[in-house]
Design a protein around this motif. Structure first.
Motif, PDB file in Angstrom:
ATOM      1  N   ASP A 155      29.260  96.176  53.812  1.00 23.54           N
ATOM      2  CA  ASP A 155      28.692  95.650  52.571  1.00 23.54           C
ATOM      3  C   ASP A 155      29.816  94.967  51.791  1.00 23.54           C
ATOM      4  O   ASP A 155      30.664  95.627  51.199  1.00 23.54           O
ATOM      5  N   THR A 156      29.844  93.634  51.813  1.00 23.22           N
ATOM      6  CA  THR A 156      30.938  92.901  51.174  1.00 23.22           C
ATOM      7  C   THR A 156      30.697  92.756  49.675  1.00 23.22           C
ATOM      8  O   THR A 156      29.615  93.034  49.163  1.00 23.22           O
ATOM      9  N   GLY A 157      31.721  92.271  48.987  1.00 18.29           N
ATOM     10  CA  GLY A 157      31.523  91.845  47.612  1.00 18.29           C
ATOM     11  C   GLY A 157      30.689  90.572  47.612  1.00 18.29           C
ATOM     12  O   GLY A 157      30.491  89.938  48.655  1.00 18.29           O
ATOM     13  N   ALA A 158      30.199  90.195  46.435  1.00 18.48           N
ATOM     14  CA  ALA A 158      29.411  88.966  46.319  1.00 18.48           C
ATOM     15  C   ALA A 158      30.334  87.793  46.009  1.00 18.48           C
ATOM     16  O   ALA A 158      31.429  87.970  45.467  1.00 18.48           O
ATOM     17  N   GLY A 159      29.903  86.596  46.375  1.00 17.35           N
ATOM     18  CA  GLY A 159      30.657  85.406  46.019  1.00 17.35           C
ATOM     19  C   GLY A 159      31.603  84.952  47.109  1.00 17.35           C
ATOM     20  O   GLY A 159      31.495  85.352  48.266  1.00 17.35           O
ATOM     21  N   ILE A 160      32.556  84.101  46.708  1.00 12.39           N
ATOM     22  CA  ILE A 160      33.419  83.441  47.693  1.00 12.39           C
ATOM     23  C   ILE A 160      34.901  83.771  47.462  1.00 12.39           C
ATOM     24  O   ILE A 160      35.770  82.922  47.625  1.00 12.39           O
ATOM     25  N   LEU A 181      28.761  79.520  49.415  1.00  8.36           N
ATOM     26  CA  LEU A 181      29.420  80.518  50.259  1.00  8.36           C
ATOM     27  C   LEU A 181      29.579  79.995  51.683  1.00  8.36           C
ATOM     28  O   LEU A 181      30.661  80.101  52.288  1.00  8.36           O
ATOM     29  N   LEU A 182      28.504  79.434  52.228  1.00  6.49           N
ATOM     30  CA  LEU A 182      28.564  78.897  53.585  1.00  6.49           C
ATOM     31  C   LEU A 182      29.521  77.706  53.672  1.00  6.49           C
ATOM     32  O   LEU A 182      30.222  77.532  54.678  1.00  6.49           O
ATOM     33  N   ASP A 207      38.565  85.426  48.299  1.00  7.40           N
ATOM     34  CA  ASP A 207      39.317  85.431  49.561  1.00  7.40           C
ATOM     35  C   ASP A 207      38.990  86.656  50.401  1.00  7.40           C
ATOM     36  O   ASP A 207      38.874  86.571  51.635  1.00  7.40           O
ATOM     37  N   SER A 208      38.840  87.825  49.742  1.00  3.91           N
ATOM     38  CA  SER A 208      38.565  89.054  50.493  1.00  3.91           C
ATOM     39  C   SER A 208      37.213  88.985  51.184  1.00  3.91           C
ATOM     40  O   SER A 208      37.061  89.429  52.326  1.00  3.91           O
ATOM     41  N   VAL A 209      36.206  88.422  50.502  1.00  4.17           N
ATOM     42  CA  VAL A 209      34.885  88.276  51.118  1.00  4.17           C
ATOM     43  C   VAL A 209      34.959  87.343  52.320  1.00  4.17           C
ATOM     44  O   VAL A 209      34.432  87.646  53.400  1.00  4.17           O
ATOM     45  N   LEU A 210      35.617  86.221  52.155  1.00  2.00           N
ATOM     46  CA  LEU A 210      35.720  85.253  53.248  1.00  2.00           C
ATOM     47  C   LEU A 210      36.461  85.830  54.445  1.00  2.00           C
ATOM     48  O   LEU A 210      36.108  85.546  55.595  1.00  2.00           O
TER      49      LEU A 210
END
Length: 294
Positions: A139-144, A175-176, A146-149
């Motif tokens: 379950d990632t953080g929301a948004g874009i 995001l994509l 660096d950690s999410v990417l």
């Protein structure tokens, strides 16, 4: 021998036991408030009902949504595994229906700066999750950020949660777009599956997907797949307030049935071997080395 090659050897060694790699599914969204963590938790419950052993890894170290919604406070997190000598079993908190839960905590932020010994220890421990679980939900953080990417780039199977709100669709595209621009993103090694949340019916969900897919196909050339919807449901909001997954509190609620359909669809669309070859150890090795393993 470089770091990536060393980790390949560790992963191969851990894979010598006769067991399959766990299926790792990363759940994400372009913005907060779209129900991403609800999808993660209720998907885990439905997969558990189907006999799957499930562990949720909470990679959103800015918020503690999973532990709040599970009503369980973890004693340890990933940092304790890396720096305090805890083993993998000690940092797993058991939630409802024996669903395991791991808090990433602040340990996620330092993954790229770990020394070789720490990396070896981390990957060897995470390889044990392939013994403990059939499916691991990230379950990632929301948004874009660096950690999410970084998590998405490392993933072979991504669940993108979006809603009919114009801002949600725009943020999903953003995001994509950011993912597509990432130097290490490989669309040939990544499956992106779209879940339409908070819709009135299946047709509304398909229309949402059609809008998103039109711009993604035209400008990004990334294949995305529509796999289902979660309808608006006041019973779901009630369950959230009571810190109980709707799939447990009210199995016959329309949202619960939709989560059940989603779980069945995912199990029927089993990830191809190229997307899940190395399980959880390979997933984190992708993050700390900056390379996808083949």
């Amino acid at each position: 021998m470089d770091q990536a090659e060393q980790l390949r050897n560790i992963i191969k060694k851990s894979a010598q036991a006769p067991r399959p790699a766990a299926r790792v599914i990363t759940v994400t969204s372009g913005k907060g408030g779209v129900g991403k963590s609800n999808v993660s938790i209720n998907l885990a419950v439905q997969l558990r009902k189907m006999g799957q052993r499930v562990i949720i890894f909470d990679a959103d170290f800015g918020l503690a949504n999973i532990e709040v919604m599970f009503g369980a406070i973890p004693k340890h997190n990933l940092s304790d595994l890396i720096y305090q000598g805890k083993n993998i079993k000690e940092i797993i908190t058991m939630g409802p229906m024996d669903i395991g839960f791991i808090s990433g905590g602040s340990g996620i932020a330092g993954l790229s700066n770990l020394g070789r010994d720490y990396i070896n220890y981390l990957v060897q421990n995470l390889a044990e999750l392939d013994v403990l679980a059939d499916v691991i939900i990230i379950d990632t953080g929301a948004g874009i950020s660096d950690s999410v990417l970084e998590f998405l780039v490392a993933s072979g199977e991504v669940l993108l949660v979006t809603t009919p709100e114009p801002t949600s669709i725009t943020d999903s595209y953003s995001l994509l777009k950011a993912l597509n621009r990432h130097v290490r993103f490989n669309k040939e090694l990544t499956q992106i599956k779209v879940v339409a949340n908070k819709v009135e019916n299946i047709e509304d969900g398909r229309q949402l997907y059609t809008k998103l897919n039109a711009v993604v196909s035209r400008y990004l050339k990334i294949p995305i797949e529509f796999i289902g919807v979660i309808p608006q449901d006041p019973q779901l909001l009630k369950a959230v307030m009571q810190q109980t997954p709707i799939s447990i509190q009210n199995p016959n609620a329309k949202s619960s049935l939709a989560f059940e359909d989603l779980a069945v669809t995912l199990m029927n669309k089993e990830a191809e071997p190229v997307f899940r070859k190395h399980g959880m150890a390979g997933f984190f090795a992708n993050i700390v080395t900056g390379k996808k393993f083949s």
